[in-house]
Structure formats: structure tokens, C-alpha cells
Enzyme design. Structure first.
Site, PDB file in Angstrom:
ATOM      1  N   CYS A   2       0.833  -1.196   0.000  1.00 42.72           N
ATOM      2  CA  CYS A   2       0.000   0.000   0.000  1.00 42.72           C
ATOM      3  C   CYS A   2       0.875   1.256   0.000  1.00 42.72           C
ATOM      4  CB  CYS A   2      -0.948   0.077   1.177  1.00 42.72           C
ATOM      5  SG  CYS A   2      -1.967  -1.376   1.386  1.00 42.72           S
ATOM      6  N   ARG A  27       3.116   0.287  -5.340  1.00 43.99           N
ATOM      7  CA  ARG A  27       3.020  -0.407  -4.053  1.00 43.99           C
ATOM      8  C   ARG A  27       1.731  -1.213  -3.924  1.00 43.99           C
ATOM      9  NH1 ARG A  27       6.732   1.842  -0.544  1.00 43.99           N
ATOM     10  NH2 ARG A  27       5.612   0.994   1.222  1.00 43.99           N
ATOM     11  N   TRP A  74      -2.971  -2.540  -1.628  1.00 44.79           N
ATOM     12  CA  TRP A  74      -2.710  -3.926  -1.988  1.00 44.79           C
ATOM     13  C   TRP A  74      -3.411  -4.740  -0.911  1.00 44.79           C
ATOM     14  CZ3 TRP A  74       0.050  -8.171   0.158  1.00 44.79           C
ATOM     15  CH2 TRP A  74       0.232  -9.237  -0.733  1.00 44.79           C
ATOM     16  N   ASN A  99      -0.733   1.370   5.923  1.00 46.50           N
ATOM     17  CA  ASN A  99       0.057   0.399   5.160  1.00 46.50           C
ATOM     18  C   ASN A  99       0.632  -0.577   6.177  1.00 46.50           C
ATOM     19  OD1 ASN A  99       1.962  -0.920   3.537  1.00 46.50           O
ATOM     20  ND2 ASN A  99       3.469   0.705   3.794  1.00 46.50           N
ATOM     21  N   GLY A 100       0.429  -1.879   5.973  1.00 47.10           N
ATOM     22  CA  GLY A 100       0.965  -2.865   6.908  1.00 47.10           C
ATOM     23  C   GLY A 100      -0.120  -3.819   7.378  1.00 47.10           C
ATOM     24  N   GLU A 478      14.175 -17.666 -13.322  1.00 50.81           N
ATOM     25  CA  GLU A 478      13.759 -16.278 -13.549  1.00 50.81           C
ATOM     26  C   GLU A 478      12.868 -16.176 -14.794  1.00 50.81           C
ATOM     27  OE1 GLU A 478      13.501 -13.638 -12.110  1.00 50.81           O
ATOM     28  OE2 GLU A 478      13.606 -11.977 -13.510  1.00 50.81           O
ATOM     29  N   LYS A 482       9.070 -14.777 -14.797  1.00 50.72           N
ATOM     30  CA  LYS A 482       8.609 -13.678 -15.669  1.00 50.72           C
ATOM     31  C   LYS A 482       7.344 -14.101 -16.406  1.00 50.72           C
ATOM     32  CE  LYS A 482      10.273 -11.038 -14.325  1.00 50.72           C
ATOM     33  NZ  LYS A 482      11.311 -10.903 -13.359  1.00 50.72           N
ATOM     34  N   GLU A 485       4.297 -14.491 -14.020  1.00 53.86           N
ATOM     35  CA  GLU A 485       3.947 -13.221 -13.391  1.00 53.86           C
ATOM     36  C   GLU A 485       3.092 -12.323 -14.291  1.00 53.86           C
ATOM     37  OE1 GLU A 485       7.574 -11.120 -12.519  1.00 53.86           O
ATOM     38  OE2 GLU A 485       6.691 -10.083 -10.818  1.00 53.86           O
ATOM     39  N   HIS A 501      13.820 -37.108 -13.165  1.00 49.44           N
ATOM     40  CA  HIS A 501      13.467 -37.522 -11.800  1.00 49.44           C
ATOM     41  C   HIS A 501      12.028 -37.168 -11.449  1.00 49.44           C
ATOM     42  CE1 HIS A 501      17.542 -38.780 -11.020  1.00 49.44           C
ATOM     43  NE2 HIS A 501      17.981 -37.617 -11.495  1.00 49.44           N
ATOM     44  N   LYS A 600       4.710  -3.757  -6.758  1.00 50.51           N
ATOM     45  CA  LYS A 600       6.140  -3.621  -7.045  1.00 50.51           C
ATOM     46  C   LYS A 600       6.978  -3.765  -5.772  1.00 50.51           C
ATOM     47  CE  LYS A 600       9.668  -2.757  -9.632  1.00 50.51           C
ATOM     48  NZ  LYS A 600      10.091  -3.929 -10.426  1.00 50.51           N
TER      49      LYS A 600
HETATM   50  O1  M6R Z   1      12.616  -5.035  -4.188  1.00 48.89           O
HETATM   51  P1  M6R Z   1      13.115  -6.449  -4.103  1.00 48.89           P
HETATM   52  O2  M6R Z   1      14.183  -6.751  -5.071  1.00 48.89           O
HETATM   53  O3  M6R Z   1      13.511  -6.831  -2.701  1.00 48.89           O
HETATM   54  O4  M6R Z   1      11.859  -7.346  -4.479  1.00 48.89           O
HETATM   55  C1  M6R Z   1      11.897  -8.738  -4.361  1.00 48.89           C
HETATM   56  C2  M6R Z   1      10.772  -9.378  -5.130  1.00 48.89           C
HETATM   57  O5  M6R Z   1       9.535  -8.972  -4.628  1.00 48.89           O
HETATM   58  C3  M6R Z   1      10.827  -9.018  -6.623  1.00 48.89           C
HETATM   59  O6  M6R Z   1      12.065  -9.350  -7.161  1.00 48.89           O
HETATM   60  C4  M6R Z   1       9.732  -9.768  -7.409  1.00 48.89           C
HETATM   61  O7  M6R Z   1       9.948 -11.132  -7.360  1.00 48.89           O
HETATM   62  C5  M6R Z   1       9.706  -9.251  -8.843  1.00 48.89           C
HETATM   63  N1  M6R Z   1       8.592  -8.372  -9.008  1.00 48.89           N
HETATM   64  C6  M6R Z   1       9.595 -10.321  -9.858  1.00 48.89           C
HETATM   65  O8  M6R Z   1       9.622  -9.796 -11.147  1.00 48.89           O
END
Ligand code: M6R
Length: 605
Positions: A2, A27, A74, A99-100, A478, A482, A485, A501, A600
Site C-alpha cells: 500500500c 506499491r 494492496w 500500510n501494513g 527467472e 517472468k 507473473e 526424476h 512492485k
Molecule cells: O525489491 P526487491 O528486489 O527486494 O523485491 C523482491 C521481489 O519482490 C521481486 O524481485 C519480485 O519477485 C519481482 N517483481 C519479480 O519480477
């Protein structure tokens, strides 16, 4: 997560709050809202759509006010519907954003219900609003200081009262909050970016701080209620850096910015030296006998890649742990460990908590690879390397990841050098390879048209597998992250040798199998793994180095990367995977920059 922004000003604060919300949408973007003080009354507008929609709503309603708070959500407690959107009101006297997570919200709710408070939402936030109202003495600053003593959990709050015009009170415990100082106007926000362009005079509140914001003064008390002076920092306004320019999405822009981001991250690296990480780095690197990397998500995969570098180049044992797991498990601390956090935002709650946990176990050598120079993580760690990716807006991390890898490779070299494990000749060769990266990346980005053609096929799938070996296994992870996500396609990654396996059972003619095939020492083993897939009818989509000797054939689609890039190859091989996810998302019509359910910056546990 948030985002919070609040303002006390002599003019209408709505435009500042709206601009702040737009910049804080990273956020969370499940809903948003604004409340203002108008003629000793609370007025609010909320939307379950994006901030742009709220802006239209406000333009129609003509709402104005000189004191206000705003929020972008969020969702944690309660679905993303209007009655759960902030600001929350109590008895038309108190307006509050949060926020929290308040862990004791159930107990407090029961207590307040018994006192006659009626709850309109499922949020933990409304509990705080009613608590503040219940304890209200007519002095909001004093009341908030008392009320937060009843809260357990993490929070940043901003609150105002209908009875006290030109006053916003805010508090933080475990969630970030800054104060912006203006001329006859003052602000509070989750992040300095929210008010960039309005003021660059920023105070970073500390844990337990409560701030009283009025037109001409800002008064802060610490966790013990003592009046404190906090340092005012001049923070560079970077709002212009988030313009989209000619691109359709921020993710696309950020993928194409990688050559520049890496060049910027390397700027000033004339030679390898521990001091790149801080004045005391040399003595720390000499003392340590192991490395523990703590991170989440994409940053965790950067850490997994670095483990290969640290152990093969610097010859130092390295462990990589998911921050949210490490902080809650029993581990065996080694005081001679360098604890390295990797975080784009520098605000990730799990990573911050993990490094604090490591310190509490006596591991005092801390270092962060971080993209936000003024973040909580940089303040938390003794040593730091600031990547120069620039602001990353797209939720899916791209340029932050590749610049983290650059920072981690430099760290590997600096540790190796401090331990006399790097010859002058090797150092120069590595530096040369690093400096060639921006040009090499340009050649990889030029493969985009070939990847667009593949994306059409992927867009029709609901599952995908990613395979890699050695230091490209984290790159497969990764790539799968991507894809899932931003396209919502179920994707899983495996070390290619693991396929037989178990996961091989998933392979049919319907299954696309993305394979990362650099021409390294494992290439022949990887080719055998590819045969295992083809024998079951699986469709291979191979990103191969030009000299890998892998040719297209039935069921084997190949895109060739121009050159083999040795140890830095993961930095190049991840880029086509980013492009594949991006173009598949485009073809499926998903929200590339703001994928569902995500945010984010992950500032809650
Ligand atoms: O800000 P940070 O690098 O600590 O964030 C960690 C993860 O939340 C972040 O890398 C997340 O997995 C990405 N949005 C993935 O694309």
C-alpha cells in the site's frame, strides 16, 4: 504494501495527492481513495479501479480541501471492493489510511464493537480508525501516540480529525514513511518519489516515530514519546525518469534500457577494488570465510546465480536463502560470514527482517546490492553497492535483475582480490568482459522479432517448462517467474538433469519447453536432456549460443544468441526470456506493468 500520501497546505491538496498516488501505485493497485477536510467535515472519494479513474471521479465531484490523506491499496484483509478501500472513517470524525498488517485486529475489533462501533469493512485498518476515535482527547497528536501502543504488527498510518483543520498525524512501525518539508505546506508519504517535484527536503522517519504535521511546523517524537530532530536530506527528484517515452509499457522500456542501466552501474568502476562497496570493505572481505545471500523473488535468483560465481571465482562458500524462510528457521550462525542482501527496492519487509535476524545472531558483516540509495536496506547494512538501473516501474523486474548481477559479479571479483585469488591479468579480462556487456546486450535485444513469432505460440498455452543447467538454472527460474507473473501461464523451471526424476511426466506434444543452451561445459549433457524431451513429443524452444551446434528441426525451434559470453552469460541469456514473457503477455492482453494480485514493493510479511 500500500502507498500513503498526506498533505497539509494553504491550497487545494487534491492535485498533489493524486500525483502522489500515481507515483505510489507500484506499491499496490487494488483500490485507491482520498479524504479531505472541508468545512470541519470529512469528505472522501474511493475507487476500485486505478488512480486515473479516481482522478476523473474527483474532477466530476469538484472535491477540494487544504488537508488530506490518500491511499493506494494492496489487499490483505478483505477483498478489493469499495467498502474496504481506504481512507477509513470513524464516526465522521477520524479519517485514516494504513500500510501494513495489524496482527491483533480481531481482539481490538471485538473490544470496539462492544463499545458500539459499527464496522463497515473487513480491514484491519478500520480498527485503528475506531481506536483513534475512541481514545480521542481533542489533541490528535497526543491521541495517536497513545493509540499505537495498543497495536501489534507493522504499520505506517496517516490520520486527521474533522475537529482539527490543518493537521495530519502520522506514525510508523515496520513500514516506511517519510516527511516532506515545504514552504507553508508539509507532507507525509510512503516514499519520497510521491512528492518529488513538490519538495526535495525529506526526513526518513525511524521505527516508532510519530509526526505532527501542520502548516508551519513538523514535530516528531520517538518511540518513547521524546521530541527528536531527524536529519533533513535533500533528495534528488526523479519523477521525470519514469516517463514512458516511445514505449508501450514500462516493462518494454526497462528491458530496452538494460544496456544503459549496466553501463551506468559500471560507471566509476575503473579497477576492481573492495572500496567500491564501502571504506571498510577490504578488512571485512579479508576476515570472512563464507557468504550468506538473503533475498526474495527475482533478487533471490540473482543470488542463486552469484553463488556459482562466488564459489568458482572467489573460492568462497556461498549459501543463498529465501529471506522469508531464513528469518524463521533455526540456523547455525557463523560470525565470519558476509551477509549479502539483494533488493531492488531496498524496502522488502522479508529481506529487511532477515538481515536484522542475521545480525541478532551475531553476524555483523552486512552488505547490500540495492537499487535505491536512500532506502531502509542501505541504511540497515554496513556496506553497499548501489546499482544504477534507475527507477523500475514495471512490477516484473528486468533491468534491476541484470544490474544486480553486475553488482554481484563485481562483489565476487572484489572478494577474490582481497583474498589474493585474482591475478592482475584475470582482473583485466573480467573488466573487459563487463565493459563489453552493453554492446553484447544490444545484439541480444535485436533478436526481438524472432521472439515475437514464438510468443504467438506461447500465448495459446497454459503450461510451460524452463530448463537450464549450472549458472543458467537460476536464469531458467527467472524466465519461468517472468512468464507466470505477467501472462498467468503456469510455468516451472528445472535444472535440466532433474527432468528425468519426475517432471518428464508432464511432457507431451502440448508442452513448450524453453531451454537455455549456452555453449559451456554442460552443453553436451544439456543436449541429452533435450533429446529426452523430444522423445516424449515435447516442443523445444531453445536459446542457444551461436556456436552451440544446435540446429532447428521438427519440434526444435532455435534462436541463436550472437556470442558465448563465458561467466557473464546469464546476464545475456535472461534478456530473451524477458522478451518472451513480455510479448506473450501482449498477445494474451494481460496488464503487463501491473499484473493482477501483485505490487512492485512488498513491504508486508
Ligand atoms: O525489491 P526487491 O528486489 O527486494 O523485491 C523482491 C521481489 O519482490 C521481486 O524481485 C519480485 O519477485 C519481482 N517483481 C519479480 O519480477
Amino acid at each position: 504494501m500500500c502507498g500513503i500520501v498526506g498533505a497539509v497546505a494553504q491550497n487545494n491538496v487534491i492535485p498533489i495527492l493524486i500525483e502522489g498516488l500515481k507515483r505510489l501505485e507500484y506499491r499496490g493497485y487494488d483500490s485507491c481513495g482520498i479524504a479531505v477536510h472541508l468545512d470541519r467535515k470529512l469528505q472522501r472519494s474511493r475507487s476500485t479501479s486505478r488512480v486515473a479513474d479516481l482522478e476523473k471521479q474527483l474532477a466530476t465531484s469538484g472535491l477540494t480541501g487544504f488537508t488530506g490523506i490518500a491511499h493506494t491499496r494492496w489487499a490483505t484483509h478483505g477483498a478489493p471492493v469499495t467498502h474496504n478501500a481506504h481512507p477509513h472513517f470513524s464516526r465522521d470524525r477520524i479519517a485514516l489510511v494504513h500500510n501494513g498488517i495489524i496482527e491483533n485486529h480481531d481482539d481490538l475489533r471485538a473490544e470496539l464493537q462492544a463499545l458500539g462501533y459499527v464496522f463497515e469493512s473487513q480491514t484491519d485498518t478500520e480498527v485503528i480508525a475506531h481506536l483513534v476515535d475512541h481514545m480521542y482527547t481533542g489533541d490528535l497528536f497526543e491521541t495517536v501516540q497513545q493509540a499505537i501502543k495498543r497495536l501489534t504488527g507493522a504499520y505506517a498510518i496517516a490520520v486527521f480529525s474533522a475537529d482539527e483543520p490543518h493537521r495530519v498525524v502520522a506514525a510508523r512501525q515496520g513500514s516506511p514513511l517519510i516527511v516532506g518539508l515545504g514552504d507553508g505546506q508539509n507532507f507525509v508519504a510512503s516514499d519520497a518519489m510521491a512528492i518529488a517535484g513538490t519538495t526535495d527536503q525529506i526526513i526518513y522517519l525511524e521505527e516508532g516515530d510519530v509526526v505532527d504535521l501542520q502548516l508551519q511546523r513538523v514535530w516528531i517524537v520517538d518511540v518513547n514519546g521524546r521530541s527528536v530532530e531527524r536529519e533533513v536530506k535533500t533528495v534528488q527528484a526523479y519523477s521525470s525518469a519514469v516517463e514512458l517515452g516511445p514505449y508501450q509499457h514500462y516493462m518494454q522500456k526497462e528491458i530496452f534500457e538494460q544496456p544503459r542501466a549496466i553501463a551506468d552501474t559500471l560507471e566509476g568502476v575503473v579497477n576492481i577494488m573492495p572500496e567500491l562497496f564501502g571504506d571498510k570493505a577490504f578488512s571485512v572481505f579479508q576476515q570472512i570465510d563464507s557468504v550468506l545471500i538473503l533475498a526474495c523473488g527475482t533478487s533471490y535468483y540473482a543470488g542463486l546465480t552469484a553463488k556459482y560465481w562466488l564459489e568458482s571465482v572467489a573460492k568462497i562458500p556461498a549459501n543463498v536463502e529465501i529471506a522469508s524462510e531464513y528469518r524463521y528457521r533455526d540456523s547455525v550462525p557463523n560470525p565470519n560470514t558476509l551477509v549479502v542482501t539483494i533488493t531492488q527496492s531496498g524496502e522488502t519487509a522479508d529481506t529487511l527482517a532477515a538481515v536484522k535476524h542475521a545480525r541478532s545472531l551475531g553476524m555483523l558483516h552486512t552488505l547490500t546490492i540495492c537499487n535505491a540509495a536512500t532506502s531502509a536496506m542501505v541504511r540497515e547494512c554496513a556496506l553497499a553497492y548501489i546499482t544504477r538501473a534507475g527507477v523500475e516501474v514495471g512490477v516484473a523486474s528486468t533491468k534491476a535483475f541484470t544490474t544486480q548481477l553486475v553488482g554481484l559479479f563485481l562483489l565476487t571479483l572484489a572478494i577474490a582480490q582481497s583474498k589474493n585469488r585474482l591475478s592482475e591479468e584475470q582482473e583485466q579480462a573480467h573488466l573487459k568482459a563487463l565493459r563489453h556487456l552493453p554492446a553484447a546486450l544490444q545484439s541480444v535485444l535485436a533478436l526481438e522479432p524472432h521472439i515475437v513469432a514464438w510468443a504467438e505460440a506461447f500465448a495459446r498455452k497454459e503450461n510451460a517448462l524452463f530448463l537450464g543447467r549450472g549458472m543458467h538454472y537460476p536464469i531458467a527460474l527467472e524466465g519461468a517467474l517472468k512468464l507466470k507473473e505477467i501472462t498467468y501461464i503456469h510455468a516451472e523451471a528445472y535444472a535440466a538433469g532433474e527432468l528425468k526424476h519426475g517432471p518428464l511426466a508432464l511432457v507431451t506434444e502440448e508442452m513448450p519447453v524453453v531451454t537455455i543452451a549456452p555453449n559451456d561445459t554442460l552443453i553436451e549433457k544439456l543436449k541429452s536432456n533435450m533429446q529426452e524431451v523430444r522423445a516424449r513429443g515435447g516442443q523445444l524452444y531453445v536459446f542457444a549460443d551461436a556456436d552451440s551446434h544446435i540446429s532447428p528441426s521438427e519440434g526444435v525451434h532455435v534462436i541463436r544468441l550472437p556470442e558465448n559470453y563465458g561467466l557473464l552469460s546469464p546476464i545475456l541469456h535472461v534478456v530473451p526470456l524477458q522478451l518472451l514473457a513480455y510479448h506473450t503477455a501482449l498477445a494474451r492482453g494481460t496488464d503487463v506493468d501491473k499484473p493482477r494480485n501483485l505490487a512492485k514493493s512488498v513491504t508486508v510479511e
